[in-house]
Design a protein around this motif. Structure first.
Motif, PDB file in Angstrom:
ATOM      1  N   ILE A   1      37.250  39.823  42.719  1.00  0.00           N
ATOM      2  CA  ILE A   1      38.179  38.664  43.189  1.00  0.00           C
ATOM      3  C   ILE A   1      38.462  37.817  41.751  1.00  0.00           C
TER       4      ILE A   1
ATOM      5  N   LEU B   1      41.904  35.898  42.112  1.00  0.00           N
ATOM      6  CA  LEU B   1      42.643  35.801  43.410  1.00  0.00           C
ATOM      7  C   LEU B   1      42.543  34.787  43.926  1.00  0.00           C
TER       8      LEU B   1
ATOM      9  N   LEU C   1      38.090  39.090  38.981  1.00  0.00           N
ATOM     10  CA  LEU C   1      38.627  40.067  37.731  1.00  0.00           C
ATOM     11  C   LEU C   1      40.228  39.676  38.071  1.00  0.00           C
ATOM     12  N   LEU C   2      40.492  39.859  39.411  1.00  0.00           N
ATOM     13  CA  LEU C   2      41.925  39.894  39.789  1.00  0.00           C
ATOM     14  C   LEU C   2      42.659  38.413  39.856  1.00  0.00           C
TER      15      LEU C   2
END
Lengths: 102, 186, 567, 543
Positions: B72, B77, B74-75
């Motif tokens: 989460i 989000l 990393l992206l």
């Protein structure tokens, strides 16, 4: 206390499972979706442990261990897939993934 | 007393589960899931499945959820869910059906267990005390005898998962060469 | 020598080999050669065939287990676990149609000679494969094998209409295939059902002894135990009958036919009208009536009414057509209505009339389609308004077409008359019996279908008159009048290959019309075997009411008495 | 004796991994692929890896012709596996599709620049999972091998990660697959709760006895004391368990109404993998479903409701699949819906399978169950061969998936067009196309249904398949009866021109395609060849 815990745990398991289903239906973020699936797997684990506890069969514990392993493997692959998806699409919003339709 | 603890736990689990469902923020949702898992671990403890509870904490809460959070983050989000779920008809009916599903089943479980068809409850605790064998030993004995096939196959599953995760997550350049180090996706 | 196997498979296998080896230009010659060889084989089979029907009687008397009425019989186990075998054989009924098929096969090649110009190899291969399917349908006496060939007929025709048809061909071919298939898949279910419920009541043991076999010969002996119930008799009868009625085609199931006929290339239309429709009639006579006499009798009123509607409707629809080919197609609906009417009259005269009508239709309608094809090849249109006065510059064509039209109309002296006359005669004779056979409480009686039976005869007669009207109007519009269209003035008359085909059919029409006795003689055993089970049932029912009916063979001796029953 | 002592006294009896030796070849092959890739360059590994993979598959297939697995009466590896028709014959069918996949893959790997080692090793692992799922006798083992297969296939579907469609298909397949797995696991949990075991053979005993036998029968002083406590089966748990498990399996089998991901996955995924998803994974999943049904069908209470449920799913699948396929314009989407319909036909067989124990008994029951299993396996084999031919041809002629890409294919690649037409005719099955395996498979299947009185269902099934003729034949119409239209926007199939070396993997593809089209007819005329092969492998002689 065995009896009441048994029933309550089964109901709790079904409840968690239903919440998981609802999550898969309602969530729009791929990660949240997959978290709901994890919740469903947890519900299954709870059912296993509850049955094992109720009937005095230790096998339930083993089954839970295996299922956890499978869940871990699934999570690893799944998150990798999400990363790949993110790379081509730049987002993980499920209902905007509509290249495939017919 | 134990029952009181149990029902408090029950309530906590339910609340956390609802938190997973209704939190619009992915990170909060994930943390609620951690809560559910931890509560389940305590539940397993109450049922005298210490080893399973331990694994639940280590594998689920420790590994899988960290993986989730990692991805989460990393992206990036953390964006909230934009569209309210109740605006979508399909979702509404899906939800209604699921709830019907749940209440039917819960009722059925209640009815069947109360009406005397319940298998005779055997106190697991008693057996463990009687035999004096630690649970871990029983589990490990079973694992390499009765459940040896799943045990072996699990290793293959993990191999497959490793290959799959690597192949999906690693980056390639245009020639199909692997990119070892590179600046992060903006 | 496996004569019938050779007759069945020679066209397809030779066609496949030729298509792979022959140069394109030579393919039609080779196909013609194969067809001629096939015809010669058929003629050899026909000459060594015992047409008298004594074979039937002797087999019935002497055979212990299976009373086969089939000659040139070949038997090979195929899937013995399920009682499926490769069994082919011919009796009088199938032999007649096999000869018709072989003859029309040659005409099919000849009429495509110049009209098929692209993808010739494929075309002739499919034509030959179609021949295989049709021959197999007529000669198979294992119902599973029959089903195989029945379905095999579709594939070549599907490609023939779809590839070489006219403008609307894709629609027509898909409609044709789906329509026919939908009927026949249910037939397969019924056949499997028959396999599992095929048995006869054994009075000694008091149980039904089941015989698991797809063999028609065995099924004829051991019909399902409890007759007259939906499960035992009505369901398989209806499933089979609907599949066959789609092919015939009977009135509400006919809608594929005008499209398929109109869009098909000439050879396709000729074979479709000449033979394919006959497989339906043949199969009804072969399977529906002897295997399910009870159900046949029960549904006879409904089918009779539908036939009459088909006769009148086909004729009315033909009158309003502006496309010649479509007109001929609707005339097929009308003419085939006579066939079902004749079959379900359960009367030897009507039955032989029905078989003759099928042959007649094969000759005259094929002739008409040929004629239409010849015009189309010259003018590339089939609209009435484009023509007129063709008789002045195409005299041979006009004369030969006249014979075909008159044969189709049913002019006495030509073949058409005999068939229709026999059917009308037979159906009028028979109605009292039919009504008597009906249980008063049956649904047919309740729906009033057994009353006003004189309307049937009246309707059928009206159909004959309408037939004369539309065909003669068509002829008059096309061939008589003034030759006013410029495009028609340059048309050339037929070449020998073309008028040869028409002349052959015309001679055949005349021959049957003038000397019908050999054909009626050849048909007699077929009608007898087909009607025997029905007669048995009718006899039983009449006996219950204290009357005597004719002996097996349905020779009704005491006609007055039976007529009196109806009142 | 209490359960704990039971565990302490547990003596393993049959941990002979040699029983699975023939399938371990796949595993070794998969690992060999990885190792080989690590020690060689890209070009070399691209050239030789398909050979390793195909070699492993061919060796396993060859070993399937020998009677290696224990007979169906025995379980092995501590009861985790039991082999019947689906063991060796089913493995042959499963591996056939995988073999085809390895022969098509090289050109795809080259064209899309895919990681070769991972592709082939995952292919082999998926094959390994599939063959083991077909013989699994223990629910947890089944779940794990199912996951081995599924995880490999998820990744393989989306292996072309630069392609957004492919990745999206992969994502949808994964999420719905995981969702289905969760259902499966909860189902297993409830079955475990009801019967106290996850071993199907033991479960069958429980269902036969009508409950869990808690104490053993003992002989004291010459008097036999009957098993004292029989814990009655809790019907709620059984039905809940079976229902959830069935839902999970319906996802895997793409049975309606749990099929929604299939069209997307088929459309987006690469063709060879989709071929395997449509065939091999279905064979394996069907084998597992049948084994579960077999264990449970001994319980009389179970029969009626489950016949109803399975029949309902079968009808919905047949009708929905066929009707939805009518309007498709994409070849692979059409095949997806058709695959749903085919699952429906096979579920008719599964339904008969459940109904049997209530109708027959003793040896007759055994024979009847074998017959139904054989019918379903024959159908699956036919569907596999046919799908291999159609998907294989589609990927071989290489065009867009739009149906219009197939216009006038007969003029460009006649052999491919004829092959595709044969496949379509065989898929129509009943009616219209008699001497093909598609026909014989349906005949065998519906024969069983009619024999045991499901005539109405058989009628629905054949009518549905008559509807299916429309869309299959419209593809044939496009290939044979339409001229090529220059104005169309799609890239036509079969326009790729390249020389094919003899004995390259492309020519291998052609050989397999040719073999499949011949097989369609051979099995269509002599289906007993296949059946008797299975009988001699499984029941003919024991070790």
């Amino acid at each position: 206390m065995g009896e009441s815990i048994f029933e309550a745990n089964l109901i709790l398991s079904l409840f968690l499972f239903t919440v998981g289903i609802l999550g898969v239906m309602w969530k729009r973020n791929a990660i949240s979706l997959f978290m709901s699936v994890e919740l469903m797997l947890n519900a299954a684990n709870l059912a296993f442990v509850t049955f094992a506890f109720q009937h005095g069969i230790i096998d339930g514990g083993i089954l839970v261990l295996f299922i956890m392993t499978v869940a871990a493997a699934e999570a690893g692959v799944g998150l990798a897939i999400f990363i790949a998806l993110f790379r081509v699409r730049r987002h993980l919003r499920v209902d905007e993934h509509d290249m495939l339709h017919g | 007393m134990a029952l009181v603890i149990y029902y408090v736990l029950f309530g906590i689990t339910v609340l956390f589960a609802l938190g997973v469902l209704f939190n619009r923020n992915t990170v909060r949702s994930a943390i609620c899931l951690v809560g559910v898992m931890a509560a389940l671990a305590v539940n397993y403890l109450i049922m005298r499945q210490e080893f399973v509870a331990f694994i639940q904490i280590v594998v689920y809460t420790g590994a899988i959820m960290v993986l989730f959070l990692f991805v989460i983050m990393l992206l990036n989000l953390r964006e909230p869910e934009v569209m309210p779920w109740y605006l979508r008809k399909a979702r509404f009916w899906g939800g209604a059906l699921s709830l019907v599903f749940f209440f039917t089943l819960a009722l059925a479980v209640q009815v069947w267990t109360v009406s005397g068809v319940t298998p005779g409850a055997i106190e697991n605790e008693a057996f463990i005390k009687e035999s004096g064998t630690p649970e871990v030993i029983l589990l490990s004995t079973l694992m390499i005898t009765k459940y040896v096939a799943p045990f072996i196959l699990t290793s293959i599953l993990l191999l497959v998962a490793v290959i799959g995760a690597i192949v999906m997550a690693k980056r390639y350049d245009e020639d199909g060469q692997e990119i070892i180090s590179e600046e992060e996706v903006s | 020598m496996p004569l019938l196997t050779l007759i069945i498979f020679l066209p397809m296998i030779a066609g496949a080999i030729l298509a792979l080896t022959m140069p394109t230009k030579k393919m039609k010659h080779a196909a013609l050669g194969v067809m001629i060889v096939d015809l010669l084989l058929v003629l050899y089979a026909a000459m060594t065939f015992d047409w008298s029907g004594t074979f039937v009687t002797e087999a019935r008397v002497f055979a212990e287990t299976i009373a086969t009425t089939f000659q040139h019989r070949e038997h090979l186990p195929w899937l013995p676990e399920f009682g499926i075998s490769y069994t082919v054989g011919a009796d009088n009924l199938s032999m007649i149609f096999v000869i018709l098929t072989a003859v029309l096969g040659i005409i099919g090649v000849l009429c495509s000679w110049t009209s098929i110009v692209h993808r010739e190899k494929e075309f002739y291969f499919f034509l030959l494969a179609l021949q295989t399917g049709i021959m197999g349908t007529f000669l198979a006496i294992d119902i599973f094998l029959f089903y195989m060939f029945w379905e095999l007929m579709l594939i070549p025709l599907y490609f023939m209409i779809g590839n070489w048809g006219s403008k609307n061909r894709i629609y027509a071919t898909m409609k044709f295939v789906i329509y026919t298939m939908a009927g026949s898949v249910v037939m397969l279910v019924a056949m499997i059902w028959m396999y599992y419920n095929n048995g006869a009541y054994n009075p000694q043991l008091g149980v039904i002894e089941y015989v698991r076999s797809y063999s028609y010969e065995i099924m004829l002996q051991t019909q399902s135990g409890d007759h007259g119930t939906f499960q035992a008799s009505y369901f398989p009868f209806l499933a089979l009958f609907i599949a066959f009625a789609i092919k015939v085609p009977l009135f509400p199931l006919h809608t594929w036919l005008p499209d398929a006929h109109t869009e098909a290339p000439t050879a396709g239309s000729v074979i479709l009208a000449g033979i394919l429709l006959k497989t339906g009639g043949y199969a009804i006579i072969r399977y529906c009536i002897p295997l399910f006499p009870d159900a046949s009798i029960s549904f006879a009123p409904l089918i009779t009414w539908l036939s009459v509607i088909a006769i009148i409707y086909g004729a009315m629809a033909a009158i309003v057509q502006t496309d010649i080919k479509r007109l001929v197609a609707y005339s097929s609906v009308s003419h085939m209505g006579f066939v079902t009417l004749g079959i379900f009259s359960f009367n030897p005269a009507a039955m032989s009339g029905a078989i003759l009508q099928m042959i007649n239709h094969g000759i005259s309608t094929s002739g008409l389609f040929l004629a239409v094809g010849m015009i189309y090849e010259r003018r590339h249109t089939r609209e009435f308004k484009e023509f007129g006065g063709l008789a002045t510059n195409l005299p041979i064509f006009a004369a030969l077409t006249m014979v075909m039209v008159l044969s189709s109309v049913g002019l006495p002296g030509l073949n058409g008359f005999l068939g229709e006359f026999n059917i009308l005669l037979g159906s009028m004779q028979n109605y009292p019996i039919l009504m008597q056979a009906q249980d008063d409480a049956s649904w047919a009686a309740a729906m009033g279908m057994t009353q006003y039976t004189w309307l049937v005869a009246l309707g059928a007669t009206l159909g004959v008159i309408f037939g004369a009207v539309y065909l003669l109007i068509m002829y008059q519009r096309v061939f008589f009048g003034k030759l006013d269209n410029e495009k028609n003035k340059g048309l050339t008359d037929l070449v020998p290959r073309e008028w040869g085909q028409l002349a052959f059919l015309a001679v055949a029409a005349l021959a049957i019309g003038l000397f019908p006795k050999p054909i009626f003689d050849a048909m007699a055993p077929a009608t007898r075997t087909a009607l025997e089970p029905v007669a048995r049932v009718l006899q039983m029912e009449v006996k219950d009411k204290g009357y005597e009916l004719a002996v097996p063979g349905v020779v009704i001796e005491n006609e007055e008495e039976l007529l009196a029953l109806g009142e | 004796m209490n359960p704990i002592e039971n565990i302490q006294a547990y003596v393993p009896t049959s941990i002979h991994f040699s029983d699975l030796l023939q399938f371990a070849i796949l595993l070794l092959g998969g690992i060999a692929c990885l190792v080989f890739d690590a020690v060689s360059t890209k070009e070399v590994s691209r050239k030789y890896l398909p050979m390793i993979a195909a070699g492993a598959l061919v060796m396993t297939m060859a070993s399937c012709f020998f009677n290696i697995l224990p007979p169906p009466t025995e379980t092995f590896i501590e009861g985790a596996f039991r082999s019947d028709e689906f063991g060796q014959l089913g493995a042959l069918v499963i591996l056939f599709a995988f073999l085809m996949m390895t022969t098509i893959m090289p050109s795809l790997v080259k064209k899309r620049n895919l990681p070769a080692a991972e592709v082939y090793s995952l292919t082999l692992f998926a094959a390994f999972g599939a063959v083991l799922l077909a013989i699994a006798n223990e629910l947890l083992t089944a779940f794990i091998v199912l996951e081995i297969m599924s995880l490999s296939l998820y990744v393989l579907i989306g292996i072309d990660r630069k392609n957004a469609k492919s990745t999206e298909a992969c994502f949808k397949y994964f999420i719905l697959g995981a969702f289905a797995s969760a259902f499966l696991v909860l189902g297993i949990a409830f079955l475990f709760g009801a019967t106290h075991t996850t071993f199907l053979t033991e479960m069958a005993e429980v269902f036969k006895a009508g409950g869990v036998v808690v104490t053993e029968a003992v002989v004291e002083n010459g008097v036999t004391i009957e098993p004292a406590v029989v814990q009655a089966l809790n019907p709620m748990y059984v039905f809940l368990g079976f229902g959830l498990l069935f839902v999970g399996m319906c996802f895997k089998l793409t049975a309606a109404p749990f099929h929604m991901y299939a069209p997307d996955v088929y459309e987006g995924g690469n063709t060879p993998t989709v071929m395997v998803v449509a065939t091999s994974s279905k064979v394996a999943a069907f084998a597992f479903l049948l084994h579960v049904l077999e264990a449970m069908s001994h319980w009389p209470v179970f029969t009626q409701p489950v016949i109803f449920v399975v029949g309902f799913v079968a009808i919905v699948s047949m009708v929905w699949g066929n009707v939805a396929a009518l309007v498709q314009v994409n070849f692979k989407r059409m095949m997806a819906y058709s695959s749903i319909a085919h699952t429906g036909y096979m579920l008719v067989g599964a339904m008969v399978y459940i109904a049997l124990p209530n109708m027959l008994e003793g040896e007759k029951l055994e024979m009847a169950m074998i017959a139904v299993r054989q019918a379903i396996l024959l159908y699956l084999a036919g569907y596999t061969v046919t799908s291999v031919l159609s998907f294989g041809t589609a990927s071989y002629i290489d065009g867009e998936d739009h149906m219009d890409a197939y216009r006038g294919l007969i003029f460009r690649k006649p052999a491919a067009a004829i092959g595709m037409a044969i496949a379509m005719f065989s898929l129509v099955g009943i009616g219209f196309t008699p001497p093909t395996i598609g026909f014989m498979g349906k005949f065998y299947l519906f024969k069983e249904a009619i024999q045991y009185g499901f005539v109405a269902l058989a009628v629905i099934a054949v009518l549905a398949s008559a509807v299916s003729a429309w869309y299959y034949l419209s593809l044939v119409v496009k290939m044979f009866m339409r001229e090529v239209d220059d104005t169309q926007a799609v890239r036509l199939a079969g326009t790729r021109k390249e020389s094919v070396k003899l004995f390259s993997f492309d020519s291998m593809t052609r050989i397999i395609l040719f073999a499949s089209s011949i097989l369609i007819f051979i099995l269509g005329v002599f289906p007993t060849m296949f059946i008797s092969l299975g009988e001699s492998l499984v029941y003919g002689f024991t070790r």
